[in-house]
Design a protein around this motif. Structure first.
Motif, PDB file in Angstrom:
ATOM      1  N   GLN A   4       0.837  -1.198   0.000  1.00  0.00           N
ATOM      2  CA  GLN A   4       0.000   0.000   0.000  1.00  0.00           C
ATOM      3  C   GLN A   4       0.873   1.250   0.000  1.00  0.00           C
ATOM      4  N   GLY A   5       0.622   2.209  -0.880  1.00  0.00           N
ATOM      5  CA  GLY A   5       1.365   3.465  -0.922  1.00  0.00           C
ATOM      6  C   GLY A   5       0.456   4.644  -0.633  1.00  0.00           C
ATOM      7  N   TYR A   6       0.990   5.802  -0.862  1.00  0.00           N
ATOM      8  CA  TYR A   6       0.228   7.026  -0.631  1.00  0.00           C
ATOM      9  C   TYR A   6      -1.000   7.029  -1.533  1.00  0.00           C
ATOM     10  N   LYS A   7      -2.153   7.327  -0.964  1.00  0.00           N
ATOM     11  CA  LYS A   7      -3.393   7.294  -1.724  1.00  0.00           C
ATOM     12  C   LYS A   7      -3.678   8.661  -2.344  1.00  0.00           C
ATOM     13  N   ILE A   8      -3.626   8.720  -3.651  1.00  0.00           N
ATOM     14  CA  ILE A   8      -3.892   9.966  -4.370  1.00  0.00           C
ATOM     15  C   ILE A   8      -5.390  10.240  -4.384  1.00  0.00           C
ATOM     16  N   GLU A   9      -5.744  11.468  -4.057  1.00  0.00           N
ATOM     17  CA  GLU A   9      -7.130  11.911  -4.135  1.00  0.00           C
ATOM     18  C   GLU A   9      -7.284  12.778  -5.379  1.00  0.00           C
ATOM     19  N   SER A  10      -8.286  12.457  -6.180  1.00  0.00           N
ATOM     20  CA  SER A  10      -8.495  13.179  -7.430  1.00  0.00           C
ATOM     21  C   SER A  10      -9.987  13.336  -7.673  1.00  0.00           C
ATOM     22  N   ASN A 303      -4.441  16.152  -3.299  1.00  0.00           N
ATOM     23  CA  ASN A 303      -3.658  16.061  -2.058  1.00  0.00           C
ATOM     24  C   ASN A 303      -2.189  15.793  -2.377  1.00  0.00           C
TER      25      ASN A 303
END
Length: 358
Positions: A4-10, A303
């Motif tokens: 799991q990595g940084y979750k991009i919000e778009s 984010n």
């Protein structure tokens, strides 16, 4: 299997266009006796010059039977619809119907507030329908009216992304070195009211040779961006003013106009000055279009994962958000004076540092 990595919000861009003045290019281009089609703010508009040379902009579709008024003809102070000849004035009112003496009382379409400054045409957009307040008036650039400077050299292109990607650049210090080969020594932002300013001191082989490149740029509202830049072309110091403005077409595209003024070099002939100005324009244009290549393939990210060497992206977006908010609901913190500074090379504060004091 991946970790799991940084979750991009778009999130999708909001279905609203910014409040403010938007530049439509050279005013003279609209004084050719023809109507001009404008696909902006998610709608069709029509621009034309009346008999006194005043440029008017009205809604683009005739409410009679739906014809596109930008394909009609200019007749005196009006646009005549190409379908049935109804004539529409710059105030949005129907002035005459060729086969009827009485104009229906409801025969009115939207008209738009315009202004001219620096030989450019501007249109005012406000979802609430308010008139532009005096404090957001476009400031005069004396160079536009001086024989010591060249005329505007303008490019226009359609960019297929949300216009926030362009505005992010005012705080994105780190991209100058990576994208443009122009490492930064000093970088600062100032946000106050409707203005967002950037001061950048760096180096650019294309625009300043081995010398320092100094650029002071300001957004006057959400879409009109002016940069004063000092660089070099060969052995000759060059002073230029860059125009970087946009008008949204829809939520996922905008019309961009990029222009350059160059100060004439004393002692050179007109031909030599024109050649030097054109060469510098092409260098500056090439550097800017390197951003366009990035926008063509990147995604929207709400984010961004930042480090301490990045500029104040989140604070810039907070300032920019005021233009998408009803005027009475703008948070005071979004328009208060805020200054940010990154002295990357530890240089002595530049001469233009006074801009950020007070």
């Amino acid at each position: 299997m991946s970790t799991q990595g940084y979750k991009i919000e778009s999130r999708p861009p909001q279905a609203r266009f910014a409040r403010g003045w938007h530049c439509l290019g050279l005013a003279a281009d609209y004084r050719d006796g023809q109507p001009h089609r404008l696909d902006i703010f998610g709608r069709r508009l029509a621009a034309f010059a009346d008999s006194a040379g005043n440029i008017k902009i009205i809604d683009g579709y005739c409410p009679h039977m739906g014809a596109d008024l930008s394909t009609g003809t200019v007749q005196g102070d009006n646009i005549a619809c190409p379908f049935h000849g109804w004539q529409w004035g710059g105030d949005g009112g129907c002035k005459s119907i060729p086969y009827c003496k009485r104009v229906p009382p409801k025969a009115r379409i939207g008209s738009w507030t315009t202004c001219e400054q620096n030989k450019l045409l501007f249109i005012w957009h406000d979802p609430q329908g308010n008139a532009p307040p005096p404090e957001v008036a476009i400031p005069r650039i004396e160079a536009c009216f001086s024989d010591e400077w060249s005329d505007w050299a303008l490019d226009k292109m359609l960019i297929h992304t949300n216009c926030r990607e362009l505005v992010d650049n005012i705080s994105d210090m780190a991209h100058f070195g990576t994208v443009h080969g122009a490492p930064v020594d000093y970088f600062a932002n100032l946000f106050e009211g409707h203005k967002g300013t950037q001061l950048m001191i760096g180096r650019s082989a294309r625009l300043s040779g081995d010398d320092q490149l100094t650029a002071l740029s300001t957004y006057f509202g959400p879409a009109y961006h002016i940069t004063e830049m000092s660089g070099r072309m060969g052995d000759q110091p060059i002073h230029s003013i860059l125009l970087n403005c946009h008008v949204p077409v829809d939520a996922n595209s905008f019309e961009l106009r990029y222009g350059v003024l160059v100060k004439r070099v004393p002692g050179l002939s007109d031909a030599q000055n024109r050649a030097m100005a054109q060469a510098y324009v092409e260098q500056a244009r090439g550097a800017f279009y390197e951003d366009v290549v990035i926008w063509d393939s990147k995604i929207r990210i709400d984010n961004p994962l930042l480090c301490e060497g990045d500029g104040p992206i989140y604070q810039m977006r907070d300032w920019y958000g005021q233009f998408y908010t009803d005027i009475e609901s703008v948070p005071p913190g979004s328009v208060e004076r805020r200054k940010f500074e990154l002295n990357v090379a530890g240089i002595e504060p530049p001469a233009l540092h006074h801009v950020f004091e007070g």
